[in-house]
Design an enzyme around this catalytic site. Structure first.
Site: not given
Ligand code: PSU
Ligand code: MN
Length: 308
Positions: A26, A158
């Protein structure tokens, strides 16, 4: 059918045709997850780890409105240096394409792209999930995991997220959560969360066999592999929890929500831990890249034998 919005490198097309293992990566981690220049170094290091394990890396991102599967070093530099890049999940593709923007793909965005390309294994850091601040803030990552037959290697999620709710959602959607050499769901910076996975598997081959069997049952969901970060890097829950609580409280107070919430929490936690969390983050990403490459190689093993 050729998709006019997608470009796949020749190296990756060939690898997929010949059954060489390919691992998708990603890029929201590059555009929104890590500061410059650590983001660029990390992007390069992940690719190197995968090549060392004799697989081909496919970093996925949007550049000038084109969905690119496989990036050159110049592309990685361009992406990591982009001013206000987009964070591209399912709803954002058409915006990024039509506005000809650069953007990092989230776990959901990367899964869509990898699926279009025919890549079955994907390595990330942490997945999105159900947020604590608002029960309606549920990452599209969870829907993508429900709908996309792919192996996704992560270090858990997390505890900025509501982890029990996230695991319940995955169970409802029929997504097996594999603990890699553990029966506990890891919480990213920490190896433990007190929450159980749905199955423990202990080798890359076991994971590949499990995924094949899952899909042989006609299921279309992903197999989520939770790979705890190395013991030497693990930060005790008791140390991280107050920092996470503080970052969450600040987000609430400042009215930060939606797409901006995850990047805000990540950068606040990194600042509050004085870089300790950043070190753990880099280590777990490389650890996941290595495991994903091993799994990708086990996934193609069968193909090779069939071709003989
Ligand atoms: N969690 C992490 N590090 C990240 C992300 C999530 O610990 O970099 C990033 C990933 O790319 C994940 C995105 O797909 O955030 C999720 O964002 P949202 O909650 O807005 O869908
Ligand atoms: Mn969200």
């Amino acid at each position: 059918m050729k998709n006019p919005h997608v470009h796949i490198t020749t190296e990756i097309t060939r690898a997929l045709n010949f059954g060489t293992p390919v691992v998708a990566l990603e890029s929201t981690v590059i555009t929104h997850g890590l500061p410059y220049p650590q983001n660029l170094a990390l992007a390069r290091d992940m690719e190197t780890q995968i090549r060392k394990a004799e697989a081909i890396p496919a970093t996925i991102a949007l550049l000038d409105g084109k969905l690119r599967i496989g990036l050159s070093d110049e592309d990685l530099i361009q992406l990591s240096e982009t001013d206000s890049p987009l964070k591209v999940s399912h709803r954002d593709f058409a915006t990024a394409i039509l506005k000809k923007r650069n953007g990092g793909t989230t776990v959901a965005g990367t899964m869509l792209a990898a699926q279009l390309a025919g890549i079955k294994v994907f390595a990330t850091g942490g997945i999105g999930g159900v947020h604590k601040e608002s029960a309606f803030d549920i990452s599209t990552d969870l829907r993508a995991l429900a709908e996309t037959p792919m192996i996704v290697v992560c270090a858990g999620a997390k505890s900025i997220l509501d982890l029990p709710a996230t695991l319940e959602y995955l169970e409802t959607m029929g997504v097996p959560v594999v603990g890699y050499q553990t029966n506990e769901f890891p919480a990213f910076y920490t190896r433990e969360s007190g929450l159980k996975v749905s199955v423990q598997l202990d080798s890359a081959k076991e994971v590949a066999d499990f995924a094949r069997t899952h899909w042989e049952m006609g299921l279309q969901s992903a197999v989520l592999v939770a790979n705890p970060l190395p013991e030497t890097e693990s930060i005790p829950q008791s140390e991280m929890e107050p920092l996470i609580a503080q970052a969450s409280a600040e987000a609430m107070k400042q009215g930060i929500h939606g797409q901006a919430l995850t990047p805000f929490l990540l950068s606040r936690i990194s600042a509050l831990s004085a870089g300790k969390s950043l070190k753990a983050n880099l280590a777990l990403l490389l650890n996941n890249a290595r495991l994903a490459a091993q799994i990708a190689s086990e996934m193609t093993e069968k193909k090779k034998i069939k071709a003989l």
